[in-house]
Design a protein around this motif. Structure first.
Motif, PDB file in Angstrom:
ATOM      1  N   ASP A  69       0.820  -1.214   0.000  1.00  0.00           N
ATOM      2  CA  ASP A  69       0.000   0.000   0.000  1.00  0.00           C
ATOM      3  C   ASP A  69       0.855   1.265   0.000  1.00  0.00           C
ATOM      4  OD1 ASP A  69       0.986  -0.323   2.502  1.00  0.00           O
ATOM      5  OD2 ASP A  69      -0.941  -0.286   3.547  1.00  0.00           O
ATOM      6  N   VAL A  70       2.107   1.150  -0.483  1.00  0.00           N
ATOM      7  CA  VAL A  70       2.946   2.355  -0.624  1.00  0.00           C
ATOM      8  C   VAL A  70       3.500   2.413  -2.057  1.00  0.00           C
ATOM      9  CG1 VAL A  70       3.632   2.539   1.809  1.00  0.00           C
ATOM     10  CG2 VAL A  70       4.981   1.111   0.276  1.00  0.00           C
ATOM     11  N   ASP A  71       3.901   3.627  -2.471  1.00  0.00           N
ATOM     12  CA  ASP A  71       4.337   3.825  -3.859  1.00  0.00           C
ATOM     13  C   ASP A  71       5.710   3.243  -4.162  1.00  0.00           C
ATOM     14  OD1 ASP A  71       2.062   4.991  -4.760  1.00  0.00           O
ATOM     15  OD2 ASP A  71       2.760   7.062  -4.567  1.00  0.00           O
ATOM     16  N   GLY A  72       6.455   2.863  -3.130  1.00  0.00           N
ATOM     17  CA  GLY A  72       7.794   2.312  -3.358  1.00  0.00           C
ATOM     18  C   GLY A  72       8.678   2.637  -2.169  1.00  0.00           C
ATOM     19  N   ILE A  73       9.986   2.441  -2.346  1.00  0.00           N
ATOM     20  CA  ILE A  73      10.914   2.730  -1.252  1.00  0.00           C
ATOM     21  C   ILE A  73      11.244   4.222  -1.263  1.00  0.00           C
ATOM     22  CG2 ILE A  73      13.232   2.291  -0.325  1.00  0.00           C
ATOM     23  CD1 ILE A  73      13.034  -0.538  -1.236  1.00  0.00           C
ATOM     24  N   LEU A  74      11.141   4.840  -0.111  1.00  0.00           N
ATOM     25  CA  LEU A  74      11.398   6.280  -0.007  1.00  0.00           C
ATOM     26  C   LEU A  74      12.870   6.548   0.284  1.00  0.00           C
ATOM     27  CD1 LEU A  74       8.316   7.335   2.160  1.00  0.00           C
ATOM     28  CD2 LEU A  74       8.656   7.726  -0.280  1.00  0.00           C
ATOM     29  N   SER A  75      13.307   7.747  -0.065  1.00  0.00           N
ATOM     30  CA  SER A  75      14.710   8.107   0.163  1.00  0.00           C
ATOM     31  C   SER A  75      14.977   8.422   1.638  1.00  0.00           C
ATOM     32  CB  SER A  75      15.089   9.296  -0.714  1.00  0.00           C
ATOM     33  OG  SER A  75      14.199  10.366  -0.445  1.00  0.00           O
ATOM     34  N   GLY A  76      13.941   8.436   2.468  1.00  0.00           N
ATOM     35  CA  GLY A  76      14.133   8.668   3.901  1.00  0.00           C
ATOM     36  C   GLY A  76      12.820   8.430   4.625  1.00  0.00           C
ATOM     37  N   ASP A  77      12.883   8.308   5.924  1.00  0.00           N
ATOM     38  CA  ASP A  77      11.685   8.114   6.736  1.00  0.00           C
ATOM     39  C   ASP A  77      10.915   9.442   6.783  1.00  0.00           C
ATOM     40  OD1 ASP A  77       9.853   7.920   8.744  1.00  0.00           O
ATOM     41  OD2 ASP A  77      11.240   7.116  10.249  1.00  0.00           O
ATOM     42  N   PRO A  78       9.649   9.481   6.295  1.00  0.00           N
ATOM     43  CA  PRO A  78       8.920  10.758   6.247  1.00  0.00           C
ATOM     44  C   PRO A  78       8.750  11.403   7.632  1.00  0.00           C
ATOM     45  CG  PRO A  78       7.523   8.917   5.541  1.00  0.00           C
ATOM     46  CD  PRO A  78       8.894   8.359   5.750  1.00  0.00           C
TER      47      PRO A  78
ATOM     48  N   ALA B  43      11.149  11.675   9.670  1.00  0.00           N
ATOM     49  CA  ALA B  43      12.415  12.321  10.009  1.00  0.00           C
ATOM     50  C   ALA B  43      12.937  13.222   8.882  1.00  0.00           C
ATOM     51  CB  ALA B  43      13.465  11.259  10.334  1.00  0.00           C
ATOM     52  N   VAL B  44      12.548  12.918   7.631  1.00  0.00           N
ATOM     53  CA  VAL B  44      13.079  13.653   6.481  1.00  0.00           C
ATOM     54  C   VAL B  44      11.909  14.335   5.775  1.00  0.00           C
ATOM     55  CG1 VAL B  44      14.268  13.398   4.252  1.00  0.00           C
ATOM     56  CG2 VAL B  44      14.911  11.941   6.177  1.00  0.00           C
ATOM     57  N   LYS B  45      12.072  15.608   5.434  1.00  0.00           N
ATOM     58  CA  LYS B  45      10.994  16.347   4.769  1.00  0.00           C
ATOM     59  C   LYS B  45      10.877  15.902   3.306  1.00  0.00           C
ATOM     60  CE  LYS B  45      10.281  20.931   6.437  1.00  0.00           C
ATOM     61  NZ  LYS B  45      10.812  22.291   6.309  1.00  0.00           N
TER      62      LYS B  45
ATOM     63  N   LEU C 262      18.604   7.854   3.005  1.00  0.00           N
ATOM     64  CA  LEU C 262      19.035   7.903   4.406  1.00  0.00           C
ATOM     65  C   LEU C 262      18.153   6.976   5.223  1.00  0.00           C
ATOM     66  CD1 LEU C 262      19.255  11.770   4.938  1.00  0.00           C
ATOM     67  CD2 LEU C 262      21.170  10.191   4.724  1.00  0.00           C
ATOM     68  N   SER C 263      18.770   6.252   6.151  1.00  0.00           N
ATOM     69  CA  SER C 263      17.943   5.498   7.092  1.00  0.00           C
ATOM     70  C   SER C 263      18.586   5.644   8.466  1.00  0.00           C
ATOM     71  CB  SER C 263      17.825   4.035   6.677  1.00  0.00           C
ATOM     72  OG  SER C 263      19.083   3.431   6.628  1.00  0.00           O
ATOM     73  N   ALA C 264      17.812   5.371   9.482  1.00  0.00           N
ATOM     74  CA  ALA C 264      18.335   5.587  10.836  1.00  0.00           C
ATOM     75  C   ALA C 264      17.797   4.551  11.803  1.00  0.00           C
ATOM     76  CB  ALA C 264      17.927   6.981  11.312  1.00  0.00           C
ATOM     77  N   ARG C 265      18.593   4.234  12.798  1.00  0.00           N
ATOM     78  CA  ARG C 265      18.167   3.322  13.861  1.00  0.00           C
ATOM     79  C   ARG C 265      18.533   3.932  15.200  1.00  0.00           C
ATOM     80  NH1 ARG C 265      20.724  -2.429  12.487  1.00  0.00           N
ATOM     81  NH2 ARG C 265      20.152  -2.818  14.653  1.00  0.00           N
TER      82      ARG C 265
END
Ligand code: ASP
Length: 335
Positions: free
Chosen positions: A198-207, A209-211, A280-283
């Protein structure tokens, strides 16, 4: 030939899934599906309702709840099919006590109802996914069965998430395991693998945390694994490992926005030097230990000794950048 896997959020709306499949009559397609998941009106996944059946003291009431849930996915189908479908569910859930059998029924009923809608062959997962008696997945035997049963077939619907051993006992891939089922079929047939969520694909960052993160049009298997390790969700890391055996691409698509191009995941791609940062991804579950020691690099065994101590203590390393005179070792909090 393409393998299309529809996740739980898609299978909660089987009429939408049907439209997508019927809009492309030309392509040979093997369809793998999950049990119905959450929807606007449903707060519980069908698999969780089945898991509750194992714990409940009031089995009859829980069976009624499960029947209501499955009735919703066939509500618009002819009454003789609906009758047969609901009677079979009632009989299965009343007569059988094997936990794996019961938990796997979400996928079984979901795939059966979809194959009816599409007027397409239904193949039970026990016929193509082979486990050893101890519950270990047997890739070689499964690939052979998949090739025997599916190569050259134009269209079929198969439940995800489970398979069986030689004695017919059901084994599960684990929660979210239909991703693996689809990946294993795609790899065995060297086919492309569409994964509908139910999403358009992989995003370049976590919405969160990233605008305004962008949907990434193309990634490699390795980049997806890196991202998943770094905290990004979407595809199970394990299913990427399953795909390693095949030759196809993965295309992530949105059931509720099918015209969006999605994200294509390939074994390799050319590197665009003008875009050195891909995502970007973060943990927040990591600890970093930094050791400073002037002359560290002059000792040939310094790093080896550190790795040895970590190995002896059974600690896995998440990441380990080094500098001339310092090293940072990143561990999981629990370690
Ligand atoms: N239905 C199972 C689950 O909820 C497997 C899957 O959806 O892939 O985990």
């Amino acid at each position: 030939m393409i393998v299309s896997k529809f996740g739980g959020s898609s299978m909660a709306y089987p009429e939408v899934v049907t439209k997508i499949i019927e809009s492309d009559k030309d392509e040979g397609r093997i369809i793998v599906c999950s049990a119905p998941g959450k929807s606007v009106s449903e707060k519980t996944k069908a698999t969780d309702l089945l898991l509750d059946l194992l714990k409940t003291k009031n089995r009859d009431r829980q069976i009624e709840r499960i029947l209501e849930r499955f009735e919703k996915i066939v509500i618009d189908l002819p009454s003789d099919f609906k009758k047969e479908f609901l009677e079979k569910i009632r009989k299965d859930l009343t007569k059988n006590n094997d936990p794996n059998f019961l938990i796997s029924r979400g996928e079984y009923y979901s795939a059966w109802a979809l194959s009816y809608r599409l007027n397409t062959k239904f193949i039970d997962a026990v016929k193509v996914f082979r486990f050893d008696n101890d519950g270990t997945f047997n890739r070689e035997a499964s690939s052979k069965k998949i090739q025997e049963k599916l190569a050259g077939s134009r269209r079929a619907v198969i439940p995800g998430f489970y398979g069986a051993d030689e004695d017919g006992n059901i084994h599960l891939f684990g929660r979210g395991g239909s991703d693996r089922s689809g990946a294993i079929i795609a790899a065995s047939l060297n086919a492309d693998y569409e994964n509908w969520t139910d999403v358009d694909g992989i995003l370049s960052g976590d919405p969160e945390a990233v605008k305004n993160p962008k949907v990434l049009s193309e990634l490699t298997y390795e980049e997806v694994r890196e991202g998943a390790h770094g905290g990004a969700g979407v595809l199970m890391g394990d299913s990427i490992l399953d795909l390693e055996y095949g030759k196809g691409d993965v295309i992530l698509k949105n059931t509720f926005n099918p015209s969006a191009p999605g994200t294509r995941i390939k074994k390799s791609r050319s590197f665009d030097g003008s875009k050195p940062v891909i995502a970007l991804s973060a943990r927040d579950d990591l600890l970093a230990l930094t050791i400073h020691d002037l002359g560290m690099r002059d000792s040939k065994v310094y790093l080896a000794k550190i790795l040895d101590i970590l190995g002896q203590n059974n600690i896995s390393i998440e990441h380990m950048p080094t500098a001339q005179d310092s090293i940072t070792i990143t561990f999981h909090n629990d370690d």
